[in-house]
Design an enzyme around this catalytic site. Structure first.
Site, PDB file in Angstrom:
ATOM      1  N   GLY A   1      37.177  59.596   5.991  1.00 38.84           N
ATOM      2  CA  GLY A   1      36.494  58.340   5.951  1.00 38.84           C
ATOM      3  C   GLY A   1      34.925  58.430   6.417  1.00 38.84           C
ATOM      4  N   ASN A   2      34.470  57.459   6.778  1.00 33.90           N
ATOM      5  CA  ASN A   2      33.130  57.381   7.062  1.00 33.90           C
ATOM      6  C   ASN A   2      32.858  56.581   8.198  1.00 33.90           C
ATOM      7  OD1 ASN A   2      32.150  54.686   6.102  1.00 33.90           O
ATOM      8  ND2 ASN A   2      32.807  55.440   4.208  1.00 33.90           N
TER       9      ASN A   2
END
Ligand code: CTP
Length: 416
Positions: A213-214
């Site tokens: 993810g980020n």
């Protein structure tokens, strides 16, 4: 006597169980300094009584046109208002408003108001989806009223679905946004426009518990959605894994991965006038997905994750525009490096993606992502450069819509 230095708000309340939530909206409006006249319908008073409205608003409360007739309230309230907000707006109230009926103080006020009117519908899903209600909503929107999308979730009883009144804090934000623009003489330049905004960061799952993810919080995209509502647009927000509350009046489509985001964006942009890609989609995803949690083995070497590239949604929308006059806006989170400055990378990206506007912001060290403030340079395919100095994400959102708004083709009713 009304105090004209304060925003004059009429809070219409129709007869639905969500009337109790309008008490909190009233408090928020009064605390913000607005002078609020509550105009409930007779059936609204079956849910919440007049003393509650009078005590919270510090103003008299009338339902019929026959009270204080010498002050001609059925004309005066609407004429003097800076904003009329009807929360909850029932199917019956929307029908009356669409047909111009004026059989009580609220419906008469709706006919005399020359200020923005916001309807926050709340009803059961079946009533909201009924062709009669759809037609009434379309009529009101055509005439320039803001008819917010109801929220989804628990309805009265045990059923769930679309039809909930948005939370009072969210409704208050919509009212504030409109009042601020009205006070600044800016008006609703996106009225009747359909806009699509993406927000948040996508997740690419390796197995049922792990993902790539980020750090995107979704705040900038949510600010864009709120700002577009305040300017009159009908807004779809495609939200990837954000924990922020749904903004009032916005159709929110939740997604998880970049491929989900792409599907939702392509569908939503089909009839749109403008699209803003504020989401941070993962560029890569694991080549394979393990149905069961990946276990450690006795083999000390860690497994290698093979990645494959995800589609570039912005480039796809910009290069295969469903409508030639669709305005396409991207974001570029950049850090300068030995190959170029932040802005040089931005110019390159704008050309590569083929969008009309690119909001370039520098990330890293407390900037962008989870920060509450933002600063940016908005570059245009026409060579324009707009510097937006440090300010809230709401401010940046409005600057972006300013630039989008002037790029939209004239509406049929504005031609000539
Ligand atoms: N974007 C997109 N689809 C992707 C990746 C990015 O639509 N798979 C969009 C983002 O929403 C943003 C813009 O493209 O509006 C730029 O995102 P950014 O991550 O800066 O660009 P990348 O194409 O990933 O370029 P880079 O090589 O600099 O990471």
């Amino acid at each position: 006597m009304s105090d004209r230095s304060r925003p004059q708000v009429v809070l219409g309340v129709a007869g639905g169980i969500a009337a109790y939530k309008a008490c909190s909206l009233l408090r928020l409006l009064v605390e913000s300094g607005a002078e609020v006249r509550v105009v409930p319908t007779a059936s609204a008073l079956r849910f919440v009584g007049a003393p509650t409205w009078a005590a919270l608003s510090h103003q008299p409360v009338h339902t019929e046109v026959w009270d204080d007739v010498h002050e001609v309230p059925h004309v005066r309230l609407g004429q003097q208002a800076d904003l009329v907000v009807v929360a909850p707006a029932t199917a019956d109230l929307l029908a009356k408003a669409a047909h111009g009926l004026a059989d009580d103080l609220l419906t008469s006020t709706l006919l005399t108001a020359r200020c923005p009117i916001v309807f926050a519908p709340a009803m059961h899903t079946e009533m909201w989806e009924h062709p009669a209600t759809r037609a009434n909503v379309a009529t009101l929107r055509e005439r320039g009223a803001f008819v917010l999308e109801p929220a989804e979730g628990r309805l009265t009883g045990t059923d769930t679905g679309k039809g909930r009144l948005p939370e009072p804090e969210q409704l208050f934000e919509v009212c504030q946004g409109i009042l601020t623009r009205e006070a600044g003489g800016q008006g609703q330049d996106l009225l009747g426009r359909r806009v699509v905004v993406s927000a948040g960061g996508t997740r690419e799952f390796l197995d049922p518990v792990r993902f790539l993810g980020n750090r995107s919080s979704g705040r900038q995209g949510y600010a864009l959605a709120r700002a577009a509502v305040a300017r009159g647009a009908s807004v779809t927000l495609v939200a990837a894994n954000s924990s922020l509350p749904d903004p009032a009046g916005v159709k929110v489509t939740p997604v998880v991965s970049t491929r989900d985001l792409r599907d939702a964006m392509l569908e939503a942009t089909e009839n749109a006038d403008a699209v803003v890609m504020a989401a941070a989609p993962a560029d890569f995803r694991p080549a394979t997905y393990a149905e069961h949690k990946i276990k450690k083995t006795d083999d000390v070497s860690a497994p290698t994750v093979e990645l494959v590239q995800n589609p570039d949604i912005l480039a796809e929308i910009a290069q295969h525009r469903p409508r030639p006059d669709l305005v396409v806006v991207g974001f570029a989170a950049e850090t300068g490096d030995e190959h170029g400055t932040v802005l040089e990378h931005g110019r390159h990206k704008l050309a590569r993606k083929g969008c009309d506007l690119l909001v370039v912001n520098e990330v890293g060290a407390g900037k962008g992502f989870e920060a509450l403030d933002n600063e940016a340079v908005i570059i245009g395919a026409d060579g324009s450069e707009t510097v937006v100095s440090r300010g809230s994400k709401d401010q940046l959102a409005h600057r972006i819509w300013d630039l989008v708004s002037v790029r939209l083709p004239a509406r049929p009713d504005q031609a000539g």
